[in-house]
Design an enzyme around this catalytic site. Structure first.
Site, PDB file in Angstrom:
ATOM      1  N   SER A  64       9.348  -9.523  -8.537  1.00 42.63           N
ATOM      2  CA  SER A  64       7.979  -9.143  -8.868  1.00 42.63           C
ATOM      3  C   SER A  64       7.672  -7.662  -8.686  1.00 42.63           C
ATOM      4  O   SER A  64       8.189  -6.825  -9.415  1.00 42.63           O
ATOM      5  CB  SER A  64       7.040 -10.009  -8.039  1.00 42.63           C
ATOM      6  OG  SER A  64       5.728  -9.795  -8.413  1.00 42.63           O
ATOM      7  N   ASP A 280       2.300 -11.571 -12.752  1.00 43.12           N
ATOM      8  CA  ASP A 280       1.409 -12.552 -12.120  1.00 43.12           C
ATOM      9  C   ASP A 280       0.211 -11.894 -11.449  1.00 43.12           C
ATOM     10  O   ASP A 280      -0.613 -12.578 -10.848  1.00 43.12           O
ATOM     11  CB  ASP A 280       2.165 -13.492 -11.150  1.00 43.12           C
ATOM     12  CG  ASP A 280       2.862 -12.775 -10.019  1.00 43.12           C
ATOM     13  OD1 ASP A 280       2.686 -11.551  -9.869  1.00 43.12           O
ATOM     14  OD2 ASP A 280       3.606 -13.451  -9.275  1.00 43.12           O
ATOM     15  N   ASN A 372      -5.093  -7.668  -4.403  1.00 43.93           N
ATOM     16  CA  ASN A 372      -4.071  -7.041  -5.248  1.00 43.93           C
ATOM     17  C   ASN A 372      -4.029  -7.603  -6.680  1.00 43.93           C
ATOM     18  O   ASN A 372      -3.193  -7.211  -7.485  1.00 43.93           O
ATOM     19  CB  ASN A 372      -2.685  -7.150  -4.593  1.00 43.93           C
ATOM     20  CG  ASN A 372      -2.211  -8.593  -4.420  1.00 43.93           C
ATOM     21  OD1 ASN A 372      -2.661  -9.481  -5.136  1.00 43.93           O
ATOM     22  ND2 ASN A 372      -1.312  -8.824  -3.475  1.00 43.93           N
ATOM     23  N   ARG A 496      -0.013  -6.425   9.509  1.00 46.55           N
ATOM     24  CA  ARG A 496       0.753  -7.666   9.364  1.00 46.55           C
ATOM     25  C   ARG A 496       2.135  -7.331   8.814  1.00 46.55           C
ATOM     26  O   ARG A 496       2.289  -6.361   8.054  1.00 46.55           O
ATOM     27  CB  ARG A 496       0.056  -8.682   8.444  1.00 46.55           C
ATOM     28  CG  ARG A 496      -0.365  -8.120   7.104  1.00 46.55           C
ATOM     29  CD  ARG A 496      -0.944  -9.187   6.193  1.00 46.55           C
ATOM     30  NE  ARG A 496       0.081 -10.083   5.715  1.00 46.55           N
ATOM     31  CZ  ARG A 496       0.878  -9.817   4.693  1.00 46.55           C
ATOM     32  NH1 ARG A 496       0.779  -8.707   4.007  1.00 46.55           N
ATOM     33  NH2 ARG A 496       1.793 -10.698   4.335  1.00 46.55           N
TER      34      ARG A 496
HETATM   35  C1  G16 Z   1       3.748 -11.614  -3.543  1.00 43.29           C
HETATM   36  C2  G16 Z   1       2.865 -12.807  -3.268  1.00 43.29           C
HETATM   37  C3  G16 Z   1       1.435 -12.338  -3.065  1.00 43.29           C
HETATM   38  C4  G16 Z   1       1.391 -11.286  -1.965  1.00 43.29           C
HETATM   39  C5  G16 Z   1       2.373 -10.155  -2.244  1.00 43.29           C
HETATM   40  C6  G16 Z   1       2.512  -9.192  -1.094  1.00 43.29           C
HETATM   41  O1  G16 Z   1       3.322 -10.992  -4.721  1.00 43.29           O
HETATM   42  O2  G16 Z   1       2.960 -13.707  -4.340  1.00 43.29           O
HETATM   43  O3  G16 Z   1       0.663 -13.454  -2.738  1.00 43.29           O
HETATM   44  O4  G16 Z   1       0.104 -10.768  -1.849  1.00 43.29           O
HETATM   45  O5  G16 Z   1       3.659 -10.681  -2.492  1.00 43.29           O
HETATM   46  O6  G16 Z   1       2.962  -9.912   0.015  1.00 43.29           O
HETATM   47  P1  G16 Z   1       3.413  -9.198   1.356  1.00 43.29           P
HETATM   48  O7  G16 Z   1       2.241  -8.360   1.775  1.00 43.29           O
HETATM   49  O8  G16 Z   1       3.682 -10.323   2.318  1.00 43.29           O
HETATM   50  O9  G16 Z   1       4.596  -8.350   1.054  1.00 43.29           O
HETATM   51  P2  G16 Z   1       4.328 -10.652  -5.895  1.00 43.29           P
HETATM   52  O10 G16 Z   1       3.433 -10.218  -7.003  1.00 43.29           O
HETATM   53  O11 G16 Z   1       5.223  -9.586  -5.383  1.00 43.29           O
HETATM   54  O12 G16 Z   1       5.035 -11.953  -6.146  1.00 43.29           O
END
Ligand code: G16
EC number: 5.4.2.3
Length: 542
Positions: A64, A280, A372, A496
């Site tokens: 992604s 997405d 986001n 986080r």
């Molecule tokens: C993924 C998740 C999202 C999340 C993002 C960042 O997005 O599907 O729900 O907000 O990662 O997550 P983290 O802060 O834990 O790195 P994507 O678009 O990369 O699949």
């Protein structure tokens, strides 16, 4: 289960020594060269999950928003949802098993989950445009076939398109046809029907500039264009013909840097949007007449959508419960606007659409968006049936509102957040309400905010509670954040560990951009000192 064959094939997809990975926010993600064994093993796991649920399971090869060199994989459950938490644990266990333990772990999972090994299994596979994705998806297929599973490889797809395919296949086509044409037809028909009902249809609403992050979204939007005919003309930027995936462009870049993507030609007041690498997520933006960049993120998208749905429900006189689900990243102004002005209940969950999706299912209509730009709206089956009925029965004005609801339900991807579907929903609402992008933006004013990343030796030293709004460990970190937050007005901050990148994320908001920036920087420094920062100390850099 032919365990000897599993052992033989597994050796061809050997795990790098000492590598430990975790099924994170959206599956496994790391450098592509470390993922071959994970892909093979997720092929195995998808077969077990398919046998257990007696349904088609999806496997998506993508990282992604991560850099092009990374890759990743996630499994999609029968209703197009993210994998069930217990199976995320199995996935982590299987991915980390040493070579000689792979078959034992497979047998353990089968026993624990009472998998009927005689059951047929079917797995569908999709992948993004990363150079590493094709080979990695072959490793998934190897895992599927060695356990006797059947499969269909869709090849290049956006992540939400794969979720859609899984949902269609497990509902006997009731949700739609499980083909790429089926997806385009379902969405474009709903869009054309919906926008037909608009009283204003000026040229202004017909064109939109889209930054495709040099990813799969560009290919799929190009394919979809002729289905939309005159309804919407999209001009694509960062379509993958020149630039690198997600590099200085895409929804993640635009949201976190709060500036336009490179490669996009923007004129004042033009409506523009960005997808992320697997389409997405979506965020909107425009340049004001004064030349300032204005970002319209997932919070404002959720506000536009929930307001529109609430107005339609009022028109048809139905008292259905609508809820909006956000995360700790939601701008304080959005939550206040939704609760105090729109009188819509708002809930906060941990980051990761899997958490928001789950919460949103509790409402008749659940609208969920991460700031986001990752989100969608869910409608209970009974609500959908009722609206369909009302669209046939009600008198004129009410019937129009019921018909709009009927179309918009079809326009949302109810399996997962989907940039293409969300874009069409937003474009339809703007034209139906006669709203310009500036008027949409003016619904409320965002509190200035800043997101930063801090590198630490082991991000697992940070644990959180209260939907990630408070840090539990390391000791002293939350107290330090509390003391820093007190120095600024209208301020809030949290930290986080990311579930997709090897960093700690820091979020801060305050009464001015300068204050949000310095609060974020001071909190980053506290993380660096108390959580084992590595590399250079965070410096003021705004
Ligand atoms: C993924 C998740 C999202 C999340 C993002 C960042 O997005 O599907 O729900 O907000 O990662 O997550 P983290 O802060 O834990 O790195 P994507 O678009 O990369 O699949």
């Amino acid at each position: 289960m032919d365990l000897a064959a599993v052992t033989e094939h597994s050796a061809l997809h050997a795990k790098p020594a000492g590598l430990t990975l975790q099924y994170g926010t959206a599956g496994f993600r790391t450098k592509a060269e470390h993922l071959d064994h994970v892909m093979f093993r997720m092929g195995l796991l998808a077969v077990l999950r398919s046998k257990q649920t007696q349904s088609t399971i999806g496997v998506m090869v993508t990282a992604s928003h991560n850099p092009e060199e990374d890759n990743g994989v996630k499994l999609v459950d029968p209703l197009g949802e993210m994998l069930a938490p217990a199976w995320e644990e199995h996935a982590t266990c299987l991915a980390n098993a040493e070579e000689q333990d792979v078959t034992r772990v497979l047998v353990d999972i089968s026993e624990k989950e009472a998998v009927n090994l005689q059951q047929e299994a079917f797995v569908v596979i999709g992948r993004d445009t990363r150079p590493s994705s094709e080979k990695l998806s072959q490793s998934v297929i190897d895992g599927v076939t060695v356990l006797g599973g059947h499969f269909h490889d869709y090849g290049l797809l956006t992540t939400p398109q794969l979720h859609y395919m899984v949902y269609c296949r497990n509902t006997d086509g009731q949700y739609g046809k499980a083909t790429i044409e089926g997806y385009y037809q379902k969405l474009s028909t709903a869009f054309v029907q919906l926008t037909k009902q608009a009283s204003c249809s000026g040229e202004d609403y017909r064109s939109l500039k889209v930054d495709c992050a040099n990813g799969i979204g560009a290919l799929k939007l190009k394919e979809m264009q002729h289905y939309l005919a005159q309804g919407l003309s999209v001009q694509l930027f960062n379509d993958g013909t020149k630039g690198k995936l997600n590099h200085l462009c895409g929804a993640d870049f635009v949201k976190s840097h709060q500036k336009p993507p490179h490669g996009m030609e923007m004129k004042p007041d033009e409506r523009c949007c960005s997808f992320d690498g697997d389409a997405d997520r979506i965020v909107y933006y425009y340049l004001g007449a004064e030349g300032h960049f204005h970002l319209i993120d997932g919070d404002k998208i959720a506000t536009l959508i929930s307001t529109f749905l609430k107005e339609l429900l009022l028109e048809i006189g139905e008292n259905l419960n609508i809820g909006v689900v956000q995360t700790a990243y939601a701008n304080g102004s959005s939550t206040r606007y939704l609760e105090e002005v729109m009188k819509v209940p708002v809930y906060c969950t941990k980051t990761g659409v899997k958490h928001l999706h789950h919460k949103a299912q509790e409402f008749d209509i659940g609208v969920y968006f991460e700031a986001n730009g990752h989100g969608t709206a869910l409608f209970k089956k009974a609500v959908e049936m009722k609206i369909k009925q009302l669209a046939k029965e009600l008198d004129n004005k009410k019937q129009k509102a019921a018909k709009m609801l009927e179309n918009i339900i079809d326009l949302f991807n109810q399996a997962a957040g989907d940039a293409i579907s969300d874009m069409l929903v937003i474009e339809a609402i703007l034209v139906l309400k006669g709203l310009t992008v500036q008027q949409w933006d003016a619904l409320y004013t965002d509190l200035p905010n800043r997101q930063l990343k801090v590198k630490v030796a082991d991000r697992r030293v940070i644990s959180t509670t209260d939907a990630e709004r408070r840090a539990v460990t390391p000791p002293g970190l939350q107290e330090a954040i509390d003391a820093l937050v007190k120095k600024y007005k209208l301020s809030r901050a949290f930290v986080r560990p990311s579930g997709t990148e090897d960093v700690v994320r820091v979020y801060a908001e305050a009464d001015s951009q300068a204050n949000a920036d310095s609060l974020a920087q001071e909190v980053s420094l506290a993380v660096f000192k108390l959580a084992g920062g590595i590399g250079e100390e965070p410096q003021p850099r705004f």
